[in-house]
Design a protein around this motif. Structure first.
Motif, short mmCIF file in Angstrom:
data_model
loop_
_atom_site.label_atom_id
_atom_site.label_comp_id
_atom_site.label_asym_id
_atom_site.label_seq_id
_atom_site.Cartn_x
_atom_site.Cartn_y
_atom_site.Cartn_z
N LEU A 1 17.94 -7.24 8.56
CA LEU A 1 18.91 -8.31 8.78
C LEU A 1 18.41 -9.66 8.27
O LEU A 1 19.17 -10.62 8.24
N ASN A 2 17.12 -9.71 7.89
CA ASN A 2 16.51 -10.96 7.41
C ASN A 2 16.70 -12.07 8.45
O ASN A 2 17.14 -13.17 8.13
N LYS A 3 16.35 -11.72 9.69
CA LYS A 3 16.58 -12.63 10.81
C LYS A 3 15.54 -12.33 11.89
O LYS A 3 15.23 -11.18 12.16
N LYS A 4 15.00 -13.37 12.51
CA LYS A 4 14.02 -13.22 13.59
C LYS A 4 14.75 -13.16 14.93
O LYS A 4 15.74 -13.85 15.14
N PHE A 5 14.22 -12.32 15.84
CA PHE A 5 14.77 -12.19 17.18
C PHE A 5 13.69 -12.51 18.20
O PHE A 5 12.53 -12.14 18.03
N ASP A 6 14.08 -13.17 19.28
CA ASP A 6 13.19 -13.35 20.42
C ASP A 6 12.97 -11.98 21.05
O ASP A 6 13.93 -11.22 21.24
N ARG A 7 11.72 -11.64 21.37
CA ARG A 7 11.38 -10.32 21.88
C ARG A 7 12.21 -9.94 23.12
O ARG A 7 12.73 -8.84 23.22
N ARG A 8 12.36 -10.86 24.05
CA ARG A 8 13.08 -10.57 25.29
C ARG A 8 14.57 -10.35 25.02
O ARG A 8 15.18 -9.43 25.56
N ASN A 9 15.14 -11.19 24.17
CA ASN A 9 16.56 -11.04 23.86
C ASN A 9 16.84 -9.78 23.06
O ASN A 9 17.87 -9.13 23.24
#
Length: 187
Positions: A175-183
């Protein structure tokens, strides 16, 4: 329908597969280098002409095996491409497929009767492609990004299971996008 109408003659169908993998957080696509005209020496997605006696998916899987040696792949049809001049040989409508596999688990044929090379390319470092394969690849990447959030397309990438950090890294790469681990875990 008048089958003898000359407007029906000289048409064919291509089946084209955009096969993806993710290696060390980098999304890659499989390309082959053509050994024949047209587009001799150009990189293209895996594919070719559909035979009269096969279904679309069977033809796409046959072409994938003939030109790369890869078998046992789950693929999904995603779009048809029908520009009148997409092939210089004759009118060829292309039916696009996508799939994703663990590239480390397959033995890739580098040269075949119709190809002089095959390799995985990062999707942000694609060489110029023959035919209209840049358009097909662009649309395949969009479809892959849709499919990872609404289907189980990633099961082929992780046949033995996956950890949450591995899954998050894969989602981020595609997705070429960073996610917060918890979310990410909640989603």
């Amino acid at each position: 329908m008048e089958v003898r109408n000359k407007l029906y003659k000289g048409q064919g169908i291509h089946v084209i597969t955009a096969l993806f993998t993710v290696e060390q957080g980098i999304t890659k696509v499989l390309l082959i280098k053509r050994k024949n005209e047209p587009f001799l020496g150009d990189w293209v997605l895996t594919g070719g002409a559909l035979w009269n006696n096969e279904d679309l998916e069977a033809g796409a899987l046959r072409e994938l095996e003939e030109k790369t040696g890869i078998t046992g792949v789950d693929i999904k049809q995603f779009k048809a491409f029908g520009k009148v001049d997409r092939s210089p040989v004759m009118r060829m409508v292309a039916v696009g497929f996508i799939g994703i596999i663990d590239g480390k688990r397959v033995h890739l044929l580098r040269e075949t009767k119709n190809t002089s090379n095959a390799d995985w390319f990062p999707i942000d470092k694609i060489p110029p492609l023959g035919y209209d394969h840049e358009e097909i690849l662009h649309d395949a990447i969009i479809e892959l990004r849709k499919q990872i959030v609404k289907s189980n397309i990633l099961k082929s990438l992780f046949p033995d299971g996956v950890t949450m950090p591995e899954l998050q890294k894969t989602y981020e790469a595609i997705l070429n996008k960073k996610f917060d681990r918890r979310n990410f875990r909640k989603k």
